[in-house]
Enzyme design. Sequence first.
Site, PDB file in Angstrom:
ATOM      1  N   THR A   1     -46.272 -19.581  24.194  1.00 48.95           N
ATOM      2  CA  THR A   1     -45.778 -19.429  25.571  1.00 48.95           C
ATOM      3  C   THR A   1     -46.742 -18.613  26.422  1.00 48.95           C
ATOM      4  O   THR A   1     -46.805 -18.789  27.638  1.00 48.95           O
ATOM      5  CB  THR A   1     -44.383 -18.750  25.536  1.00 48.95           C
ATOM      6  OG1 THR A   1     -43.571 -19.435  24.587  1.00 48.95           O
ATOM      7  CG2 THR A   1     -43.707 -18.764  26.888  1.00 48.95           C
TER       8      THR A   1
ATOM      9  N   TYR B   1     -46.377 -17.563  11.587  1.00 48.84           N
ATOM     10  CA  TYR B   1     -45.889 -18.416  12.681  1.00 48.84           C
ATOM     11  C   TYR B   1     -46.093 -19.863  12.248  1.00 48.84           C
ATOM     12  O   TYR B   1     -47.187 -20.402  12.312  1.00 48.84           O
ATOM     13  CB  TYR B   1     -46.668 -18.091  13.957  1.00 48.84           C
ATOM     14  CG  TYR B   1     -46.256 -18.858  15.211  1.00 48.84           C
ATOM     15  CD1 TYR B   1     -45.239 -19.808  15.211  1.00 48.84           C
ATOM     16  CD2 TYR B   1     -46.900 -18.610  16.417  1.00 48.84           C
ATOM     17  CE1 TYR B   1     -44.877 -20.482  16.362  1.00 48.84           C
ATOM     18  CE2 TYR B   1     -46.545 -19.289  17.584  1.00 48.84           C
ATOM     19  CZ  TYR B   1     -45.538 -20.223  17.551  1.00 48.84           C
ATOM     20  OH  TYR B   1     -45.185 -20.901  18.698  1.00 48.84           O
TER      21      TYR B   1
ATOM     22  N   LYS C   1     -41.712 -16.949  11.476  1.00 55.47           N
ATOM     23  CA  LYS C   1     -41.253 -17.528  12.747  1.00 55.47           C
ATOM     24  C   LYS C   1     -41.159 -19.022  12.490  1.00 55.47           C
ATOM     25  O   LYS C   1     -42.183 -19.705  12.353  1.00 55.47           O
ATOM     26  CB  LYS C   1     -42.239 -17.214  13.881  1.00 55.47           C
ATOM     27  CG  LYS C   1     -41.894 -17.825  15.228  1.00 55.47           C
ATOM     28  CD  LYS C   1     -43.004 -17.493  16.220  1.00 55.47           C
ATOM     29  CE  LYS C   1     -42.744 -17.834  17.659  1.00 55.47           C
ATOM     30  NZ  LYS C   1     -42.278 -19.188  17.959  1.00 55.47           N
TER      31      LYS C   1
ATOM     32  N   THR D   1     -40.670 -22.318  13.610  1.00 56.47           N
ATOM     33  CA  THR D   1     -40.635 -23.236  14.754  1.00 56.47           C
ATOM     34  C   THR D   1     -40.690 -24.650  14.202  1.00 56.47           C
ATOM     35  O   THR D   1     -41.730 -25.320  14.185  1.00 56.47           O
ATOM     36  CB  THR D   1     -41.773 -22.916  15.744  1.00 56.47           C
ATOM     37  OG1 THR D   1     -41.687 -21.528  16.080  1.00 56.47           O
ATOM     38  CG2 THR D   1     -41.634 -23.718  17.029  1.00 56.47           C
TER      39      THR D   1
ATOM     40  N   GLY E   1     -37.553 -20.392  15.770  1.00 52.87           N
ATOM     41  CA  GLY E   1     -38.569 -20.632  16.791  1.00 52.87           C
ATOM     42  C   GLY E   1     -38.225 -21.649  17.864  1.00 52.87           C
ATOM     43  O   GLY E   1     -38.788 -21.593  18.955  1.00 52.87           O
TER      44      GLY E   1
ATOM     45  N   ASP F   1     -35.650 -22.726  20.476  1.00 49.70           N
ATOM     46  CA  ASP F   1     -34.444 -22.188  21.123  1.00 49.70           C
ATOM     47  C   ASP F   1     -33.284 -23.179  21.017  1.00 49.70           C
ATOM     48  O   ASP F   1     -32.128 -22.786  20.894  1.00 49.70           O
ATOM     49  CB  ASP F   1     -34.741 -21.885  22.597  1.00 49.70           C
ATOM     50  CG  ASP F   1     -35.992 -21.035  22.768  1.00 49.70           C
ATOM     51  OD1 ASP F   1     -36.662 -20.742  21.751  1.00 49.70           O
ATOM     52  OD2 ASP F   1     -36.301 -20.680  23.907  1.00 49.70           O
TER      53      ASP F   1
ATOM     54  N   SER G   1     -39.233 -18.963  24.103  1.00 48.72           N
ATOM     55  CA  SER G   1     -39.736 -18.941  25.480  1.00 48.72           C
ATOM     56  C   SER G   1     -38.603 -18.826  26.498  1.00 48.72           C
ATOM     57  O   SER G   1     -38.740 -18.150  27.513  1.00 48.72           O
ATOM     58  CB  SER G   1     -40.560 -20.200  25.748  1.00 48.72           C
ATOM     59  OG  SER G   1     -39.745 -21.358  25.639  1.00 48.72           O
TER      60      SER G   1
HETATM   61  O1  MN9 Z   1     -42.023 -19.655  20.781  1.00 51.79           O
HETATM   62  C1  MN9 Z   1     -41.324 -21.683  21.670  1.00 51.79           C
HETATM   63  N1  MN9 Z   1     -42.224 -22.577  21.015  1.00 51.79           N
HETATM   64  C2  MN9 Z   1     -43.042 -23.393  21.656  1.00 51.79           C
HETATM   65  C3  MN9 Z   1     -41.184 -20.465  20.868  1.00 51.79           C
HETATM   66  O2  MN9 Z   1     -43.050 -23.497  22.860  1.00 51.79           O
HETATM   67  C4  MN9 Z   1     -43.994 -24.141  20.867  1.00 51.79           C
HETATM   68  C5  MN9 Z   1     -39.936 -22.263  21.925  1.00 51.79           C
HETATM   69  O3  MN9 Z   1     -39.204 -21.270  22.592  1.00 51.79           O
HETATM   70  C6  MN9 Z   1     -39.951 -23.540  22.747  1.00 51.79           C
HETATM   71  O4  MN9 Z   1     -40.668 -23.362  23.937  1.00 51.79           O
HETATM   72  C7  MN9 Z   1     -38.551 -24.025  23.126  1.00 51.79           C
HETATM   73  C8  MN9 Z   1     -38.600 -25.413  23.755  1.00 51.79           C
HETATM   74  O5  MN9 Z   1     -38.904 -26.376  22.775  1.00 51.79           O
HETATM   75  O6  MN9 Z   1     -37.728 -24.012  22.041  1.00 51.79           O
END
Ligand code: MN9
Length: 291
Positions: free
Chosen positions: A47, A135, A163, A165, A187, A189, A206
Site C-alpha cells: 500500500t 509477508y 502476514k 495475504t 492480509g 481485508d 490498506s
Molecule cells: O496489505 C493489502 N494488500 C494488498 C494489505 O493490497 C496487496 C490489502 O489490504 C488489500 O489492499 C485489500 C484489497 O484487496 O484487501
Amino acid sequence: MKDLRGIYPALPTPMDKTGAVDRGALEALVEYEIGEGVEGLYVGGSTAESFLLTEEERMAVAETVLKKAAGKVNVIVHTGSGGTDGAVRLSKHAKEHGADAISSVPPIYFKYTTEEVIGYYRTLIEEADMPLVVYNIPAFTGINMTTGPARELFKHPRVVALKHTNTNMYELERVLAHNPGLVALNGYDEAFLSGLSMGAEGMIGSTVNFMAKKFIALRAAFRSGNNAEAFKLQREVNEIVETMVEVGVFNAVKHAVSLKAKIECGSCRGPFKPLSEADKKRVEQVLEKNL
Ligand code: MN9
C-alpha cells in the site's frame, strides 16, 4: 518480545503535488490512526508503493513513522527489496530507529530456489538481529511461503509472525497448527472474518486506514460469538473493497483517507494511473453507503 497481535493499517505514502513524499501528511496520518484505536502500524508495504520508492525515501518514511508513533503502538517495517543487500540495509535502519519487527515479501523477479528464498530471510534476521514477519502474498510475488518446503522457515525462532495475504485459509490453519506461537495477521481485508475463524489474531490492511473502527467492531463481534454482526460488517467491508479494487485499490485508499481523515495523500506513482473524477465519485458513494 513485543506482542504483535492486533489491527494494523498498511500505511500509504502521502505524496505532494510534485510527487514527493509528504512527511507532514504522513505524521498527521500516524496521529489519526493511533486516535482511531489501531494496535500497530505497518510501514512500507504494498500500500505504501514501497517498490516505487527509492531506498532513501523508504528510510525517510520509516523514520517519520517511528518517530511520530514514539512507542505508542507497534510498528512493523517492511524492508523487502529486490536483493538481499538492500533489504539488509533497510532492516538495519529500521532496527536503529526502533521498529518492533521487520517484515519482507520473498525476493521477487528472478526465480530463486526455496533454499535461496529461505537464505534471504535468514540473512535479514541475522544481519539486522530482528524478529521477522513473513509477508506472504503469492498473487504478487509468485512464491507461496505457506505450502511445500518453504514452510520450514516458520520453524526459525525469530520468525514471529505471518502476514497472510492469501485467501487459502486451510494453509493458514495448517501453518499455525504446525507452529505453535506463530502469530498470523490476515492480509486481505475482504477475508478478515475467514482469517479470524482459522486462527488469525489480527490484520494488516490498506482499508484499515479509513475504517479501523469497523474492523475493530468486526473482531469484537467475532470474539463475542455474534456471527450475524461479524458477517454484516464483513459484507460492508467487501462492498467497499470491491469498488476500490475495480478503480485501483492504492489510489482509492489514498482518496478515502483524504475524505475520511482529511489528510491529502496525493496520487500513486506510475505506472499506477490516477483516479478519474468518475472513479472518485464511485469511491465516495460506496463509502457513504457502507461506512
Ligand atoms: O496489505 C493489502 N494488500 C494488498 C494489505 O493490497 C496487496 C490489502 O489490504 C488489500 O489492499 C485489500 C484489497 O484487496 O484487501
